[in-house]
Scaffold this active site. Structure first.
Site, PDB file in Angstrom:
ATOM      1  N   CYS A  88       0.834  -1.211   0.000  1.00 31.74           N
ATOM      2  CA  CYS A  88       0.000   0.000   0.000  1.00 31.74           C
ATOM      3  C   CYS A  88       0.862   1.251   0.000  1.00 31.74           C
ATOM      4  O   CYS A  88       1.381   1.658   1.042  1.00 31.74           O
ATOM      5  CB  CYS A  88      -0.938  -0.014   1.204  1.00 31.74           C
ATOM      6  SG  CYS A  88      -2.006   1.434   1.277  1.00 31.74           S
ATOM      7  N   CYS A  91      -0.465   4.093   2.136  1.00 33.38           N
ATOM      8  CA  CYS A  91      -0.261   3.901   3.585  1.00 33.38           C
ATOM      9  C   CYS A  91       1.196   4.144   3.975  1.00 33.38           C
ATOM     10  O   CYS A  91       1.481   4.766   4.994  1.00 33.38           O
ATOM     11  CB  CYS A  91      -0.594   2.476   4.024  1.00 33.38           C
ATOM     12  SG  CYS A  91      -2.043   1.741   3.290  1.00 33.38           S
ATOM     13  N   ASP A  92       2.116   3.588   3.206  1.00 32.48           N
ATOM     14  CA  ASP A  92       3.498   3.498   3.670  1.00 32.48           C
ATOM     15  C   ASP A  92       4.509   4.320   2.872  1.00 32.48           C
ATOM     16  O   ASP A  92       5.672   4.407   3.266  1.00 32.48           O
ATOM     17  CB  ASP A  92       3.948   2.021   3.656  1.00 32.48           C
ATOM     18  CG  ASP A  92       3.111   1.167   4.606  1.00 32.48           C
ATOM     19  OD1 ASP A  92       2.679   1.712   5.643  1.00 32.48           O
ATOM     20  OD2 ASP A  92       2.872  -0.007   4.311  1.00 32.48           O
TER      21      ASP A  92
END
Ligand code: NDP
Length: 313
Positions: free
Chosen positions: A137, A140-141
């Site tokens: 992701c 997300c990261d």
């Protein structure tokens, strides 16, 4: 046999938000957590994009708090995996679910929040370094790799979108495409090709993710020439698609070709009365914790209205 008003299958942001709303509406919901209690967020580290956490929150803590919030209003959270369902086609019909292959439970409404799982390549080095630089992701990261060099595997719209997202944060993004063409839409390909710090390598696959504790590099193989090469990277993003967790609903609920549940218009209604779907299991487009939570709320409201229309609530 136990009969409940509202059965919620899955314990990610969608399931727990549905539980908060359903519990506050006195539906006395029961959540079955599934095999990954807390869902996909428990596999990420910092969550910086969920509103209301100005300093960010780590994924597992956020899920514990969501669970506590659901329990505070009377949700019963049970560890268990729903292995089979028999969904009624009748308005006002009773649905049944089998938990862990043994216990059967009856429910007046069912909210399906079983989510989707990111696909991985399956290499041992990739699995070992999940959470240590391997992520599925970018949204997300990606932030953790600010100013660093990363690589992304995949050639669909997600990979193209994530590559351009990462290119804004990272100094260089190497994109590995296994065929000699990209599957992504022409518009997305255009964006990738017009981004200076993305290098697309066609006919290229991951041979090995390098590094012991954290990702330090990537050994790649050209699947035409069999030539191997290495690049230094600190992050590897896998964007080869998601698999919605809908196997147990096959033949009962309407799905698209990829197995995502289809909901009616702007609602969370499935094709069966009293059965609702929220979160990634019905969303291949946005897939964010906040959007999942939003549809979880909608599912609980839809379930409450459905029971209200039956005069059952
Ligand atoms: P897709 O299934 O569309 O693409 C998966 C990609 O991963 C393909 O290019 C595939 O390669 C590649 N792949 C699969 N397995 C491997 C492997 N083992 N090694 C290397 N590469 C692999 O998934 P997406 O998540 O990209 O998209 C899912 C759906 O969501 C699509 O319908 C997409 O259009 C949609 N979407 C739309 C967006 C938008 O419109 N903004 C944004 C994101 C998604 P190959 O091509 O060779 O099969």
């Amino acid at each position: 046999m136990e009969r409940i008003k509202c059965l919620i299958i899955g314990s990610g942001p969608a399931g727990y938000t549905a539980a908060i709303y359903a519990a506050r509406a006195d539906l006395k919901p029961v959540v079955y957590t599934g095999m990954e209690p807390g869902g996909q967020l428990t596999t990420t580290t910092e969550v910086d994009n969920f509103p209301g956490y100005p300093k960010g929150v780590d994924g597992p803590s956020m899920m514990v708090e969501l669970q506590q919030q659901a329990e505070r209003f009377g949700t019963e959270v049970r560890i268990g995996h729903v292995t089979e369902v028999n969904l009624s086609k009748e308005v006002g019909g009773i649905h049944t679910a089998v938990v862990d292959g043994t216990t059967t439970i009856e429910a007046e409404t069912v909210i399906i929040s079983t989510g989707a799982s990111a696909k991985y390549l399956g290499l041992p080095s990739e699995q070992r370094l999940r959470g240590g630089g391997v992520s599925a992701c970018a949204v997300c990261d990606g932030f953790f790799y600010k100013g660093q060099e990363v690589a992304i595997v995949g050639a669909g719209d997600t990979a193209a979108e994530e590559a351009t997202y990462l290119a804004n944060i990272c100094t260089k993004v190497t994109m590995l495409v296994r065929r000699d063409v990209m599957r992504a839409s022409k518009a997305m390909q255009h964006r990738v090709n017009n981004t200076e710090n993305i290098e697309v390598l066609y006919n290229t696959e991951v041979d090995e993710v390098l590094g012991e504790q954290v990702v330090e590099g990537l050994r790649m193989v050209n699947n035409v020439t069999q030539e191997k090469s290495e690049i230094p990277i600190t992050g590897l993003f896998i964007a080869i698609g998601h698999q919605p967790n809908t196997d147990i609903f096959k033949g009962q609920l309407t799905m698209d070709d990829a197995g995502y549940l289809i909901t009616e218009g702007k609602s969370t209604k499935t094709n069966l009365p009293g059965v609702f779907a929220s979160g990634d299991v019905q969303d291949k487009e946005y897939r964010q914790a906040v959007t999942a939570a939003g549809t979880g709320c909608m599912a609980a409201l839809d379930a409450e209205r459905y029971l209200g229309s039956l005069g059952a609530h």
